[in-house]
Design a protein around this motif. Structure first.
Motif, PDB file in Angstrom:
ATOM      1  N   TRP A  51      -0.799   2.751  -2.787  1.00 44.34           N
ATOM      2  CA  TRP A  51       0.056   2.208  -1.737  1.00 44.34           C
ATOM      3  C   TRP A  51      -0.625   2.442  -0.400  1.00 44.34           C
ATOM      4  CZ3 TRP A  51       4.826  -0.217  -2.440  1.00 44.34           C
ATOM      5  CH2 TRP A  51       5.307  -0.196  -3.747  1.00 44.34           C
ATOM      6  N   GLU A  52      -1.237   1.390   0.118  1.00 42.53           N
ATOM      7  CA  GLU A  52      -2.038   1.519   1.329  1.00 42.53           C
ATOM      8  C   GLU A  52      -1.250   2.126   2.482  1.00 42.53           C
ATOM      9  OE1 GLU A  52      -5.420   1.718   2.714  1.00 42.53           O
ATOM     10  OE2 GLU A  52      -5.466   0.271   1.083  1.00 42.53           O
ATOM     11  N   ASP A  53       0.019   1.703   2.659  1.00 42.42           N
ATOM     12  CA  ASP A  53       0.763   2.165   3.831  1.00 42.42           C
ATOM     13  C   ASP A  53       1.536   3.453   3.545  1.00 42.42           C
ATOM     14  OD1 ASP A  53       2.683   1.176   2.206  1.00 42.42           O
ATOM     15  OD2 ASP A  53       3.680  -0.047   3.726  1.00 42.42           O
ATOM     16  N   ARG A  54       1.335   4.019   2.363  1.00 45.43           N
ATOM     17  CA  ARG A  54       1.987   5.310   2.079  1.00 45.43           C
ATOM     18  C   ARG A  54       0.991   6.457   2.093  1.00 45.43           C
ATOM     19  NH1 ARG A  54       6.587   4.142  -2.511  1.00 45.43           N
ATOM     20  NH2 ARG A  54       7.589   2.421  -1.406  1.00 45.43           N
ATOM     21  N   GLU A  55      -0.267   6.131   2.392  1.00 43.10           N
ATOM     22  CA  GLU A  55      -1.289   7.161   2.462  1.00 43.10           C
ATOM     23  C   GLU A  55      -1.078   8.003   3.720  1.00 43.10           C
ATOM     24  OE1 GLU A  55      -4.118   7.555   0.434  1.00 43.10           O
ATOM     25  OE2 GLU A  55      -3.143   6.192  -0.954  1.00 43.10           O
ATOM     26  N   LEU A  56      -1.301   9.299   3.586  1.00 40.77           N
ATOM     27  CA  LEU A  56      -1.304  10.144   4.773  1.00 40.77           C
ATOM     28  C   LEU A  56      -2.529   9.789   5.610  1.00 40.77           C
ATOM     29  CD1 LEU A  56      -0.272  13.593   3.319  1.00 40.77           C
ATOM     30  CD2 LEU A  56       1.055  12.125   4.835  1.00 40.77           C
ATOM     31  N   ARG A  57      -2.411  10.006   6.903  1.00 32.93           N
ATOM     32  CA  ARG A  57      -3.519   9.656   7.787  1.00 32.93           C
ATOM     33  C   ARG A  57      -3.923  10.860   8.614  1.00 32.93           C
ATOM     34  NH1 ARG A  57      -0.644   5.122  11.005  1.00 32.93           N
ATOM     35  NH2 ARG A  57       0.981   6.666  10.836  1.00 32.93           N
ATOM     36  N   ARG A  58      -5.039  10.739   9.305  1.00 33.29           N
ATOM     37  CA  ARG A  58      -5.467  11.759  10.252  1.00 33.29           C
ATOM     38  C   ARG A  58      -6.326  11.078  11.297  1.00 33.29           C
ATOM     39  NH1 ARG A  58     -10.014  14.255   7.804  1.00 33.29           N
ATOM     40  NH2 ARG A  58     -10.723  12.990   6.076  1.00 33.29           N
ATOM     41  N   GLN A  59      -6.538  11.847  12.378  1.00 34.63           N
ATOM     42  CA  GLN A  59      -7.261  11.275  13.494  1.00 34.63           C
ATOM     43  C   GLN A  59      -8.702  11.760  13.488  1.00 34.63           C
ATOM     44  OE1 GLN A  59      -5.347  12.063  17.229  1.00 34.63           O
ATOM     45  NE2 GLN A  59      -5.780  10.003  17.968  1.00 34.63           N
ATOM     46  N   CYS A  60      -9.625  10.861  13.726  1.00 35.90           N
ATOM     47  CA  CYS A  60     -11.038  11.236  13.809  1.00 35.90           C
ATOM     48  C   CYS A  60     -11.261  12.075  15.060  1.00 35.90           C
ATOM     49  CB  CYS A  60     -11.901   9.986  13.852  1.00 35.90           C
ATOM     50  SG  CYS A  60     -13.625  10.324  14.221  1.00 35.90           S
ATOM     51  N   PRO A  61     -11.844  13.274  14.913  1.00 36.15           N
ATOM     52  CA  PRO A  61     -12.083  14.130  16.084  1.00 36.15           C
ATOM     53  C   PRO A  61     -13.155  13.550  17.006  1.00 36.15           C
ATOM     54  CG  PRO A  61     -13.022  15.115  14.116  1.00 36.15           C
ATOM     55  CD  PRO A  61     -12.284  13.886  13.657  1.00 36.15           C
TER      56      PRO A  61
END
Ligand SMILES: [Zn+2]
Length: 99
Positions: A51-61
């Motif tokens: 599920w593409e939109d259920r993946e957790l995300r993070r920000q590139c430092p």
């Protein structure tokens, strides 16, 4: 008219695969094509697709771009990404909060 029947089956699988792909936040057209070209396997692939939109995300430092949690490399600046301590809520979760 065996050929005609095959085309109908391909279209049916294409529509089903496309619909599954779209509900998972992916491209309808992409999964329509995959499922129509390889009917049964394409549909199964769409069902197994994450599920593409259920993946957790993070920000590139490096550049601040929001990427998927499982991405090992930033697509914008090419920085190698460690597994983060903090994750950003998935798009689906954010939508739920907003609604
Ligand atoms: Zn980056």
């Amino acid at each position: 008219m065996a050929g005609m029947g095959y085309v109908v089956i391909c279209l049916f699988f294409g529509l089903a695969g496309g619909a599954v792909g779209r509900t998972k936040g992916s491209s309808f057209l992409l999964w329509f094509l995959i499922s129509a070209l390889i009917p049964l396997l394409g549909l199964l692939a769409a069902l197994c697709y994450r599920w593409e939109d259920r993946e957790l995300r993070r920000q590139c430092p490096g550049c601040g771009r929001v990427v998927k949690l499982h991405d090992a490399k930033c697509m914008r600046c090419g920085r190698e990404l460690e597994f983060p301590e903090v994750a950003i809520a998935s798009e689906a979760a954010v939508r739920r909060q907003a609604a």
